[in-house]
Design a protein around this motif. Structure first.
Motif, mmCIF file in Angstrom:
data_model
loop_
_atom_site.group_PDB
_atom_site.id
_atom_site.type_symbol
_atom_site.label_atom_id
_atom_site.label_comp_id
_atom_site.label_asym_id
_atom_site.label_seq_id
_atom_site.Cartn_x
_atom_site.Cartn_y
_atom_site.Cartn_z
ATOM 1 N N LYS A 53 31.460 61.970 -8.252
ATOM 2 C CA LYS A 53 32.518 61.151 -7.953
ATOM 3 C C LYS A 53 33.089 61.147 -6.480
ATOM 4 O O LYS A 53 33.554 60.211 -5.935
ATOM 5 N N ASN A 54 33.173 62.481 -5.967
ATOM 6 C CA ASN A 54 33.776 62.532 -4.591
ATOM 7 C C ASN A 54 32.493 62.069 -3.400
ATOM 8 O O ASN A 54 33.306 61.818 -2.194
ATOM 9 N N TYR A 55 31.277 62.184 -3.715
ATOM 10 C CA TYR A 55 30.227 62.013 -2.528
ATOM 11 C C TYR A 55 29.574 60.899 -2.609
ATOM 12 O O TYR A 55 28.642 60.375 -1.980
ATOM 13 N N PHE A 56 29.423 59.985 -3.920
ATOM 14 C CA PHE A 56 28.650 58.882 -3.953
ATOM 15 C C PHE A 56 28.585 57.699 -3.116
ATOM 16 O O PHE A 56 27.650 57.132 -2.726
ATOM 17 N N SER A 57 29.643 57.760 -2.231
ATOM 18 C CA SER A 57 29.867 56.651 -1.186
ATOM 19 C C SER A 57 28.596 57.143 0.098
ATOM 20 O O SER A 57 28.464 56.029 0.820
ATOM 21 N N TYR A 58 28.081 58.283 -0.145
ATOM 22 C CA TYR A 58 27.360 58.719 1.193
ATOM 23 C C TYR A 58 25.863 58.040 0.676
ATOM 24 O O TYR A 58 25.196 57.995 1.676
ATOM 25 N N LEU A 59 25.720 57.396 -0.410
ATOM 26 C CA LEU A 59 24.388 56.710 -1.033
ATOM 27 C C LEU A 59 24.343 55.295 -0.402
ATOM 28 O O LEU A 59 25.403 54.702 -0.566
ATOM 29 N N LYS A 60 23.251 54.839 -0.158
ATOM 30 C CA LYS A 60 23.170 53.298 0.059
ATOM 31 C C LYS A 60 23.396 52.647 -1.222
ATOM 32 O O LYS A 60 22.965 53.283 -2.314
ATOM 33 N N LYS A 61 23.164 51.210 -1.310
ATOM 34 C CA LYS A 61 23.062 50.487 -2.450
ATOM 35 C C LYS A 61 21.951 50.419 -2.940
ATOM 36 O O LYS A 61 20.955 50.285 -2.194
ATOM 37 N N GLY A 62 21.673 50.796 -4.256
ATOM 38 C CA GLY A 62 20.256 50.925 -4.898
ATOM 39 C C GLY A 62 19.770 52.278 -4.647
ATOM 40 O O GLY A 62 18.443 52.531 -4.972
ATOM 41 N N GLY A 63 20.618 53.143 -4.122
ATOM 42 C CA GLY A 63 20.064 54.603 -3.868
ATOM 43 C C GLY A 63 19.729 55.257 -5.307
ATOM 44 O O GLY A 63 20.165 55.076 -6.184
ATOM 45 N N THR A 64 19.028 56.314 -5.254
ATOM 46 C CA THR A 64 18.362 56.963 -6.405
ATOM 47 C C THR A 64 19.447 58.504 -6.584
ATOM 48 O O THR A 64 19.544 59.125 -5.765
ATOM 49 N N VAL A 65 19.912 58.576 -7.664
ATOM 50 C CA VAL A 65 20.453 59.855 -8.030
ATOM 51 C C VAL A 65 19.495 60.786 -9.150
ATOM 52 O O VAL A 65 19.510 60.267 -10.093
ATOM 53 N N PHE A 66 19.078 61.662 -8.585
ATOM 54 C CA PHE A 66 18.306 62.532 -9.594
ATOM 55 C C PHE A 66 19.358 63.621 -10.013
ATOM 56 O O PHE A 66 20.348 64.232 -9.445
ATOM 57 N N ILE B 113 25.509 58.540 -15.946
ATOM 58 C CA ILE B 113 24.325 57.556 -15.870
ATOM 59 C C ILE B 113 25.172 56.286 -15.790
ATOM 60 O O ILE B 113 24.958 55.243 -14.885
ATOM 61 N N LEU B 114 26.382 56.063 -16.557
ATOM 62 C CA LEU B 114 27.186 54.585 -16.517
ATOM 63 C C LEU B 114 28.020 54.549 -15.154
ATOM 64 O O LEU B 114 27.890 53.556 -14.496
ATOM 65 N N PHE B 115 28.297 55.678 -14.537
ATOM 66 C CA PHE B 115 29.069 55.589 -13.159
ATOM 67 C C PHE B 115 27.833 55.401 -12.084
ATOM 68 O O PHE B 115 28.372 54.543 -11.352
ATOM 69 N N CYS B 116 26.618 55.616 -12.246
ATOM 70 C CA CYS B 116 25.828 55.405 -11.374
ATOM 71 C C CYS B 116 25.321 53.778 -11.237
ATOM 72 O O CYS B 116 25.488 53.132 -10.360
ATOM 73 N N ARG B 117 25.179 53.200 -12.606
ATOM 74 C CA ARG B 117 24.834 51.760 -12.758
ATOM 75 C C ARG B 117 25.917 50.843 -12.381
ATOM 76 O O ARG B 117 25.809 49.956 -11.681
ATOM 77 N N GLU B 118 27.136 51.244 -12.481
ATOM 78 C CA GLU B 118 28.318 50.476 -12.223
ATOM 79 C C GLU B 118 28.436 50.546 -10.771
ATOM 80 O O GLU B 118 28.952 49.442 -10.098
ATOM 81 N N ARG B 119 27.907 51.574 -9.917
ATOM 82 C CA ARG B 119 27.867 51.418 -8.501
ATOM 83 C C ARG B 119 26.684 51.045 -7.742
ATOM 84 O O ARG B 119 26.401 51.506 -6.706
ATOM 85 N N GLU B 120 25.719 50.495 -8.738
ATOM 86 C CA GLU B 120 24.509 49.933 -8.261
ATOM 87 C C GLU B 120 23.589 51.408 -7.606
ATOM 88 O O GLU B 120 22.794 51.001 -6.720
ATOM 89 N N LEU B 121 23.654 52.167 -8.447
ATOM 90 C CA LEU B 121 22.870 53.358 -8.036
ATOM 91 C C LEU B 121 21.856 53.579 -9.125
ATOM 92 O O LEU B 121 22.025 53.155 -10.038
#
Length: 305
Positions: free
Chosen positions: A81-94, A215-223
């Motif tokens: 929640k605090n750092y997701f903006s460091y990822l590019k659009k479409g980035g992968t979250v393991f 998982i929903l959090f990631c998808r809503e942010r196009e991750l």
């Protein structure tokens, strides 16, 4: 600048680079220096993630290891929640899980201290202002905040480097038994092959909801989320029966309703040997680079030069 101030500043600089100091903070120091945006992928996780991912030799991929140890799924979620903006659009979250991620882990104030240095107060579990002040004091002036501890750990690390033997044969079977004993004690489990107790069944539902929300959090942010159970040494894997795997792993994944989110099952990873592990549970650097490269080839869009 007087001599006392000079000594304190010099001591803090030396301490900040010490291995024991990084261990004290559970690996959180990397967030203090985080300045890379547009990442292709990141991983969360506890100790298995901390030691199981290494992006340094994956060509064309900008990845970051955000795992901290020890850590629960809820802490993972708060970091995301605090750092997701460091990822590019479409980035992968393991999203790594471990054999007991479905259960609730209790952490001491000392273990939670690190989060005060990197998370917004609203996302820190059981937030206490006094702990925030203590954490920032140690962060900015470790030698002033805990001089005896700094001296003790520095000496201990120096001695360990002298007497440690790189050629010592590691007993994976004994380590696997120790890991299982510690886990059973930590979670109050007497028989790993039976169904979950009523309390643990409730905890599993709660943790499954957390994983589903991540998982929903990631998808809503196009991750792109990928759930990962990391490989373990065969000495440990063979200790987990089919019954255990069903009750603690597969039922957990099913209740999390991950849908079409990929799930990498470490129990099915057979191409790892002794040379890939530092313990029965943790990959070493060689194994981590091997595992990370394989994951990135499957789930990360590489930069095109």
């Amino acid at each position: 600048m007087n001599i006392i101030t000079f000594i304190r500043l010099a001591s803090n600089k030396i301490i900040s680079r010490a291995q024991w100091y990084d261990r004290y903070w559970g690996g959180v120091i990397k967030f203090w220096r985080a300045n890379q945006f547009n990442l292709d992928c990141i991983n969360l996780g506890s100790n298995s993630g901390l030691y199981g991912f290494d992006y340094t030799q994956v060509e064309g991929v900008q990845g970051a290891n955000w795992a901290l140890g020890p850590q629960s799924l809820i802490h993972d979620f708060n970091i995301l929640k605090n750092y997701f903006s460091y990822l590019k659009k479409g980035g992968t979250v393991f999203i790594p899980i471990c054999p007991f991620s479905c259960l609730v882990s209790e952490y001491s104030k000392e273990s939670n201290l690190k989060y005060y240095t990197i998370l917004h107060p609203a996302t820190i579990i059981d937030f206490e202002e006094s702990e925030r002040i203590r954490a920032l004091s140690i962060m900015h002036s470790p030698f002033k905040a805990m001089p005896l501890y700094c001296i003790k750990l520095s000496i201990k690390d120096a001695i360990h480097k002298v007497i440690s033997s790189k050629n010592k044969c590691f007993d994976f079977a004994a380590d696997a038994n120790r890991m299982l004993t510690n886990w059973q004690k930590q979670f109050g489990i007497t028989d790993l092959n039976t169904s979950l107790s009523p309390l643990h069944a409730e905890e599993q539902i709660s943790r499954a909801n957390t994983l589903h929300e991540m998982i929903l959090f990631c998808r809503e942010r196009e991750l792109r989320p990928v759930v990962v159970l990391l490989p373990m040494h065969s000495a440990l894997m063979q200790q987990f029966s089919d019954s255990f795997r069903q009750h603690y792993i597969y039922d957990f994944i099913q209740k999390a309703n991950i849908g079409n989110t990929p799930f990498i099952n470490g129990f099915e990873e057979k191409q790892y040997s002794d040379e890939d592990f530092s313990s029965s549970y943790l990959l070493n650097k060689h194994g981590a680079m091997k595992f990370t490269r394989q994951l990135c080839e499957r789930f990360v869009d590489r930069a095109v030069n």
